[in-house]
Design a protein around this motif. Structure first.
Motif, PDB file in Angstrom:
ATOM      1  N   VAL A 270      36.645  78.782  47.790  1.00 12.72           N
ATOM      2  CA  VAL A 270      37.720  78.352  46.890  1.00 12.72           C
ATOM      3  C   VAL A 270      38.714  77.478  47.657  1.00 12.72           C
ATOM      4  CG1 VAL A 270      39.592  79.123  45.373  1.00 12.72           C
ATOM      5  CG2 VAL A 270      37.429  80.372  45.423  1.00 12.72           C
ATOM      6  N   ALA A 271      39.067  77.888  48.869  1.00 15.87           N
ATOM      7  CA  ALA A 271      39.992  77.094  49.689  1.00 15.87           C
ATOM      8  C   ALA A 271      39.389  75.720  49.986  1.00 15.87           C
ATOM      9  CB  ALA A 271      40.306  77.829  50.987  1.00 15.87           C
ATOM     10  N   ASN A 272      38.096  75.677  50.304  1.00 15.25           N
ATOM     11  CA  ASN A 272      37.418  74.396  50.534  1.00 15.25           C
ATOM     12  C   ASN A 272      37.451  73.527  49.279  1.00 15.25           C
ATOM     13  OD1 ASN A 272      36.751  74.588  53.231  1.00 15.25           O
ATOM     14  ND2 ASN A 272      34.707  75.405  52.845  1.00 15.25           N
ATOM     15  N   TRP A 273      37.269  74.156  48.110  1.00 11.05           N
ATOM     16  CA  TRP A 273      37.289  73.390  46.860  1.00 11.05           C
ATOM     17  C   TRP A 273      38.648  72.701  46.687  1.00 11.05           C
ATOM     18  CZ3 TRP A 273      39.954  72.585  42.482  1.00 11.05           C
ATOM     19  CH2 TRP A 273      39.325  71.835  41.491  1.00 11.05           C
ATOM     20  N   PHE A 274      39.743  73.451  46.912  1.00 11.45           N
ATOM     21  CA  PHE A 274      41.085  72.856  46.792  1.00 11.45           C
ATOM     22  C   PHE A 274      41.283  71.751  47.831  1.00 11.45           C
ATOM     23  CE2 PHE A 274      42.514  76.904  44.617  1.00 11.45           C
ATOM     24  CZ  PHE A 274      42.795  76.301  43.398  1.00 11.45           C
ATOM     25  N   ALA A 275      40.846  71.999  49.075  1.00 13.41           N
ATOM     26  CA  ALA A 275      40.987  70.989  50.136  1.00 13.41           C
ATOM     27  C   ALA A 275      40.180  69.735  49.809  1.00 13.41           C
ATOM     28  CB  ALA A 275      40.550  71.581  51.479  1.00 13.41           C
TER      29      ALA A 275
ATOM     30  N   PRO B  69      45.580  86.216  54.675  1.00 10.61           N
ATOM     31  CA  PRO B  69      45.628  86.043  56.132  1.00 10.61           C
ATOM     32  C   PRO B  69      44.361  85.460  56.746  1.00 10.61           C
ATOM     33  CG  PRO B  69      45.578  88.379  55.551  1.00 10.61           C
ATOM     34  CD  PRO B  69      45.704  87.623  54.283  1.00 10.61           C
ATOM     35  N   ASN B  70      43.201  85.772  56.192  1.00 11.20           N
ATOM     36  CA  ASN B  70      41.957  85.230  56.759  1.00 11.20           C
ATOM     37  C   ASN B  70      41.883  83.720  56.539  1.00 11.20           C
ATOM     38  OD1 ASN B  70      40.888  87.813  57.580  1.00 11.20           O
ATOM     39  ND2 ASN B  70      40.679  88.216  55.403  1.00 11.20           N
ATOM     40  N   ILE B  71      42.235  83.280  55.347  1.00  9.92           N
ATOM     41  CA  ILE B  71      42.235  81.845  55.051  1.00  9.92           C
ATOM     42  C   ILE B  71      43.308  81.155  55.886  1.00  9.92           C
ATOM     43  CG2 ILE B  71      42.624  80.109  53.244  1.00  9.92           C
ATOM     44  CD1 ILE B  71      39.952  81.648  53.040  1.00  9.92           C
ATOM     45  N   PHE B  72      44.439  81.808  56.050  1.00  6.72           N
ATOM     46  CA  PHE B  72      45.502  81.235  56.882  1.00  6.72           C
ATOM     47  C   PHE B  72      44.988  80.963  58.283  1.00  6.72           C
ATOM     48  CE2 PHE B  72      48.953  81.660  59.928  1.00  6.72           C
ATOM     49  CZ  PHE B  72      49.838  80.697  59.457  1.00  6.72           C
ATOM     50  N   ARG B  73      44.315  81.952  58.851  1.00  6.98           N
ATOM     51  CA  ARG B  73      43.811  81.824  60.226  1.00  6.98           C
ATOM     52  C   ARG B  73      42.718  80.749  60.311  1.00  6.98           C
ATOM     53  NH1 ARG B  73      46.528  83.340  63.834  1.00  6.98           N
ATOM     54  NH2 ARG B  73      46.540  85.531  63.403  1.00  6.98           N
ATOM     55  N   ILE B  74      41.818  80.726  59.345  1.00  5.04           N
ATOM     56  CA  ILE B  74      40.709  79.765  59.370  1.00  5.04           C
ATOM     57  C   ILE B  74      41.203  78.330  59.191  1.00  5.04           C
ATOM     58  CG2 ILE B  74      38.649  79.020  58.103  1.00  5.04           C
ATOM     59  CD1 ILE B  74      38.142  82.011  57.497  1.00  5.04           C
ATOM     60  N   PHE B  75      42.207  78.130  58.322  1.00  2.00           N
ATOM     61  CA  PHE B  75      42.700  76.787  58.002  1.00  2.00           C
ATOM     62  C   PHE B  75      43.918  76.388  58.834  1.00  2.00           C
ATOM     63  CE2 PHE B  75      39.902  77.339  54.522  1.00  2.00           C
ATOM     64  CZ  PHE B  75      39.643  76.088  53.993  1.00  2.00           C
ATOM     65  N   GLU B  76      44.275  77.215  59.811  1.00  2.00           N
ATOM     66  CA  GLU B  76      45.470  76.996  60.625  1.00  2.00           C
ATOM     67  C   GLU B  76      45.520  75.605  61.249  1.00  2.00           C
ATOM     68  OE1 GLU B  76      47.994  80.056  63.365  1.00  2.00           O
ATOM     69  OE2 GLU B  76      45.827  80.049  63.577  1.00  2.00           O
TER      70      GLU B  76
ATOM     71  N   GLY C  18      43.705  72.974  60.217  1.00  2.60           N
ATOM     72  CA  GLY C  18      43.086  72.017  59.306  1.00  2.60           C
ATOM     73  C   GLY C  18      41.831  72.605  58.674  1.00  2.60           C
ATOM     74  N   ARG C  19      41.198  71.794  57.854  1.00  4.60           N
ATOM     75  CA  ARG C  19      39.996  72.260  57.167  1.00  4.60           C
ATOM     76  C   ARG C  19      38.913  72.552  58.193  1.00  4.60           C
ATOM     77  NH1 ARG C  19      35.253  71.329  54.890  1.00  4.60           N
ATOM     78  NH2 ARG C  19      34.898  71.702  52.685  1.00  4.60           N
ATOM     79  N   PRO C  20      38.337  73.763  58.150  1.00  6.36           N
ATOM     80  CA  PRO C  20      37.293  74.103  59.132  1.00  6.36           C
ATOM     81  C   PRO C  20      36.001  73.340  58.841  1.00  6.36           C
ATOM     82  CG  PRO C  20      37.480  75.832  57.499  1.00  6.36           C
ATOM     83  CD  PRO C  20      38.575  74.848  57.202  1.00  6.36           C
ATOM     84  N   LYS C  21      35.172  73.248  59.837  1.00  2.00           N
ATOM     85  CA  LYS C  21      33.888  72.562  59.679  1.00  2.00           C
ATOM     86  C   LYS C  21      32.869  73.541  59.101  1.00  2.00           C
ATOM     87  CE  LYS C  21      34.716  69.341  63.431  1.00  2.00           C
ATOM     88  NZ  LYS C  21      35.065  68.134  62.872  1.00  2.00           N
TER      89      LYS C  21
END
Length: 178
Positions: free
Chosen positions: A12-17, A67-74, A76-79
């Protein structure tokens, strides 16, 4: 409880990004967090308490955070490759995006900071979990109905006022005072 509609909050976070990138917009990390929170609550309200994604939100100084999404996207968008979402989920997320993408992050933060469930969680302490059941109640409007039911107006002489319903029997007999 039924399984979430999407396997991962990362999807979902990737979709928004990706949507922000397609529209050549910068998606601030805080705004991403608020969109995830709003999407989770709105989906739960729309689909009778079903989770959009497996996610837990905690109370941060600025608003709810996964918090997990915060850490992963800290940084920028992860690969991580984007996973195609079901069309009905994409349609749902598009509606959330269209409603909130043009608002400033500060505006969305201020709106969410007034949510009772956020206020209760932050009052308990920083990083306190916002229970999913409370998110469902709030976004479904049941939280405000409960507050209205708890509000009671009392007259000077101690009688409780109730809404007048035509044809209903009186609950208290008037007294003759001279």
């Amino acid at each position: 409880m039924p399984s979430p509609a999407v396997q991962s909050a990362v999807d979902v976070a990737n979709w928004f990004a990706d949507q922000a990138r397609r529209e050549d917009l910068y998606l601030q990390p805080q705004k991403l967090q608020r969109l995830l929170y709003i999407a989770q609550g709105s989906y739960a309200a729309m689909y009778y308490g079903r989770k959009l994604m497996p996610a837990t939100f905690i109370a941060d100084e600025t608003g709810p955070v996964e918090p997990n999404i915060f850490r992963i996207f800290e940084l920028g968008r992860p690969k991580v490759p984007s996973v195609p979402l079901p069309p009905e989920i994409e349609h749902f997320l598009s509606r959330i995006w269209r409603k909130y993408c043009h608002h400033a992050t500060d505006y969305i933060n201020k709106q969410i900071q007034y949510h009772d469930i956020y206020k209760r969680a932050i009052k308990r302490g920083l990083n306190e979990e916002i229970p999913f059941e409370e998110i469902v109640r709030f976004f479904s409007g049941m939280d405000s109905e409960r507050r209205k039911a708890q509000k009671k107006i009392v007259t000077k002489d101690g009688r409780k006022l109730q809404k007048w319903v035509p044809g209903a029997k009186a609950t208290a007999k008037p007294t003759n005072r001279v």
